[in-house]
Design an enzyme around this catalytic site. Structure first.
Site, PDB file in Angstrom:
ATOM      1  N   HIS A 127      40.750  10.103  66.324  1.00  0.00           N
ATOM      2  CA  HIS A 127      41.964   9.327  66.045  1.00  0.00           C
ATOM      3  C   HIS A 127      41.580   8.282  65.016  1.00  0.00           C
ATOM      4  O   HIS A 127      41.228   7.168  65.331  1.00  0.00           O
ATOM      5  CB  HIS A 127      42.421   8.660  67.345  1.00  0.00           C
ATOM      6  CG  HIS A 127      43.741   7.956  67.254  1.00  0.00           C
ATOM      7  ND1 HIS A 127      44.836   8.499  66.639  1.00  0.00           N
ATOM      8  CD2 HIS A 127      44.148   6.767  67.734  1.00  0.00           C
ATOM      9  CE1 HIS A 127      45.858   7.659  66.752  1.00  0.00           C
ATOM     10  NE2 HIS A 127      45.465   6.598  67.404  1.00  0.00           N
ATOM     11  N   GLY A 179      51.228  -0.915  77.175  1.00  0.00           N
ATOM     12  CA  GLY A 179      51.229  -0.765  78.631  1.00  0.00           C
ATOM     13  C   GLY A 179      52.605  -0.979  79.237  1.00  0.00           C
ATOM     14  O   GLY A 179      53.068  -0.176  80.069  1.00  0.00           O
TER      15      GLY A 179
HETATM   16  N1  APR Z   1      41.972  -6.218  82.079  1.00  0.00           N
HETATM   17  C1  APR Z   1      43.306  -6.016  82.053  1.00  0.00           C
HETATM   18  N2  APR Z   1      44.057  -6.276  80.960  1.00  0.00           N
HETATM   19  C2  APR Z   1      43.427  -6.759  79.861  1.00  0.00           C
HETATM   20  C3  APR Z   1      42.030  -6.991  79.835  1.00  0.00           C
HETATM   21  C4  APR Z   1      41.289  -6.693  81.019  1.00  0.00           C
HETATM   22  N3  APR Z   1      39.971  -6.869  81.074  1.00  0.00           N
HETATM   23  N4  APR Z   1      41.718  -7.479  78.615  1.00  0.00           N
HETATM   24  C5  APR Z   1      42.852  -7.542  77.906  1.00  0.00           C
HETATM   25  N5  APR Z   1      43.893  -7.106  78.652  1.00  0.00           N
HETATM   26  C6  APR Z   1      45.318  -7.037  78.310  1.00  0.00           C
HETATM   27  C7  APR Z   1      45.792  -8.233  77.490  1.00  0.00           C
HETATM   28  O1  APR Z   1      45.964  -9.382  78.313  1.00  0.00           O
HETATM   29  C8  APR Z   1      47.103  -7.693  76.928  1.00  0.00           C
HETATM   30  O2  APR Z   1      48.207  -8.015  77.751  1.00  0.00           O
HETATM   31  O3  APR Z   1      45.591  -5.926  77.481  1.00  0.00           O
HETATM   32  C9  APR Z   1      46.886  -6.166  76.888  1.00  0.00           C
HETATM   33  C10 APR Z   1      46.909  -5.578  75.491  1.00  0.00           C
HETATM   34  O4  APR Z   1      48.203  -5.699  75.021  1.00  0.00           O
HETATM   35  P1  APR Z   1      48.580  -5.972  73.492  1.00  0.00           P
HETATM   36  O5  APR Z   1      47.752  -7.098  72.977  1.00  0.00           O
HETATM   37  O6  APR Z   1      50.066  -6.057  73.397  1.00  0.00           O
HETATM   38  O7  APR Z   1      48.039  -4.663  72.751  1.00  0.00           O
HETATM   39  P2  APR Z   1      48.780  -3.232  72.651  1.00  0.00           P
HETATM   40  O8  APR Z   1      49.585  -3.174  71.410  1.00  0.00           O
HETATM   41  O9  APR Z   1      49.407  -2.906  73.951  1.00  0.00           O
HETATM   42  O10 APR Z   1      47.517  -2.287  72.407  1.00  0.00           O
HETATM   43  C11 APR Z   1      46.552  -2.081  73.430  1.00  0.00           C
HETATM   44  O11 APR Z   1      46.093   0.171  72.787  1.00  0.00           O
HETATM   45  O12 APR Z   1      46.941   1.330  70.977  1.00  0.00           O
HETATM   46  C12 APR Z   1      45.841   0.628  71.485  1.00  0.00           C
HETATM   47  O13 APR Z   1      44.733  -0.266  69.533  1.00  0.00           O
HETATM   48  C13 APR Z   1      45.533  -0.580  70.658  1.00  0.00           C
HETATM   49  O14 APR Z   1      43.444  -1.141  71.701  1.00  0.00           O
HETATM   50  C14 APR Z   1      44.821  -1.464  71.652  1.00  0.00           C
HETATM   51  C15 APR Z   1      45.509  -1.098  72.967  1.00  0.00           C
END
Ligand code: APR
Length: 309
Positions: free
Chosen positions: A174, A13
């Site tokens: 995917h 993100g």
């Molecule tokens: N609302 C908003 N944000 C949320 C929520 C929610 N209900 N639940 C979790 N998050 C946030 C977490 O706090 C975290 O900051 O989503 C973010 C996920 O970030 P990362 O753990 O760094 O994961 P990332 O590598 O970005 O991957 C996110 O994308 O590629 C896919 O498989 C991957 O499902 C995963 C997603």
């Protein structure tokens, strides 16, 4: 300026927010449940803006107020994979997160186009589609652009040619069942089947299929994010600029490719209305069987989610 909300201020993100702002494609609202993270990351990106030379406005928040009226919402909220996990292992946690996020997004931005990134991707598209009630042209999954970018990177490495000369075609879900199509994958218009031996193509196809897992095993603490963020932003750009660009995306099929009521990766035309057309090509029997196999795997996950609810 248009407005794009990115939900999930984690690796994918935050990187997507950075690319959107630095390309000056839209003002960006970054939403996360963790207090301080979206605020801190957007402030940091805002402080880079004078050097990167853009005037996109970035807002970090834990609510959906600032995201109201977004043109596009990119959903990356969820947990990523750890070594040894498949994308499917994320299903119960991420289905719950996707449902709660989509409910709030649908209220704040009822006209938005959703780009889904959280995994398992095709199944998460179903959750977003069912929860939002949005029409099928406004719920799009990011997978094929990433998978074909990986395929292209490997073709470029193998042949020592510019990545810009490469095109790749990947169908299906995917996951391990994705269907790369070598005969439609080209270098400067020349099919790679003319340039590489079957063995080398098979090796590249296999590496593409395992592209996500290869990175997870190197990073150990999370999954890929630079290329996934690039892929989501390429889709957003095609929509924001109404480019009518053909990209492989997860789309809700109603009979196309013989698949009914399922999100699966196919070539689509992206423009200001989201998915404006699903491009259909005739597949060889072997390719059609591989696509069917991939669709069955997605169907199993959709059934799993139904049982969880
Ligand atoms: N609302 C908003 N944000 C949320 C929520 C929610 N209900 N639940 C979790 N998050 C946030 C977490 O706090 C975290 O900051 O989503 C973010 C996920 O970030 P990362 O753990 O760094 O994961 P990332 O590598 O970005 O991957 C996110 O994308 O590629 C896919 O498989 C991957 O499902 C995963 C997603």
């Amino acid at each position: 300026m248009k407005k794009v909300t990115v939900v999930g201020a984690g690796n994918v993100g935050a990187t997507a927010a950075q690319r959107l702002a630095e390309k000056e494609l839209a003002d960006v609202v970054l939403v996360d449940i963790i207090e301080g993270i979206p605020q801190g990351k957007t402030l940091d990106l805002t402080e880079a803006a004078p050097i990167e030379k853009h005037d996109a406005h970035l807002t970090g928040t834990n609510t959906y107020e600032a995201s109201k009226g977004s043109d596009i919402v990119i959903i990356t909220a969820g947990i990523p994979r750890k070594p040894g996990m498949s994308r499917d292992d994320l299903i119960s946690t991420n289905a719950g997160i996707m449902k709660s996020v989509t409910e709030q997004i649908a209220k704040a931005s009822p006209k938005a186009i959703l780009i889904i990134v959280s995994n398992p991707l095709d199944a998460m598209c179903h959750v977003a589609y069912d929860t939002s009630g949005f029409p099928k042209n406004r719920v799009i999954g990011m997978a094929g652009v990433l998978d074909s970018a990986r395929f292209r990177a490997f073709i470029s490495m193998e042949l020592g040619v510019s990545v810009e000369n490469t095109h790749a075609f990947v169908l299906g879900g995917h996951g391990d069942t994705m269907v790369p199509l070598p005969r439609y994958s080209t270098v400067a218009g020349i099919p790679i089947t003319e340039l590489l031996s079957k063995d080398r193509i098979d090796a590249i196809v296999e590496r593409t299929r395992n592209g996500g897992a290869e990175i997870v095993s190197l990073l150990k603490t999370g999954s890929a994010y630079y290329a996934p963020a690039s892929a989501a932003v390429e889709m957003a750009e095609a929509i924001l600029k109404d480019k009518k660009k053909i990209l492989p995306c997860a789309a809700y099929l109603e009979g196309e490719y013989g698949i009914q009521g399922l999100f699966i990766g196919v070539p689509v035309k992206l423009g200001k209305n989201g998915i404006e057309e699903i491009i259909q090509i005739t597949l060889a029997e072997e390719e059609q069987n591989a696509l069917k196999n991939s669709a069955d795997a997605v169907q199993d996950l959709v059934e799993t989610i139904k049982k969880l609810q």
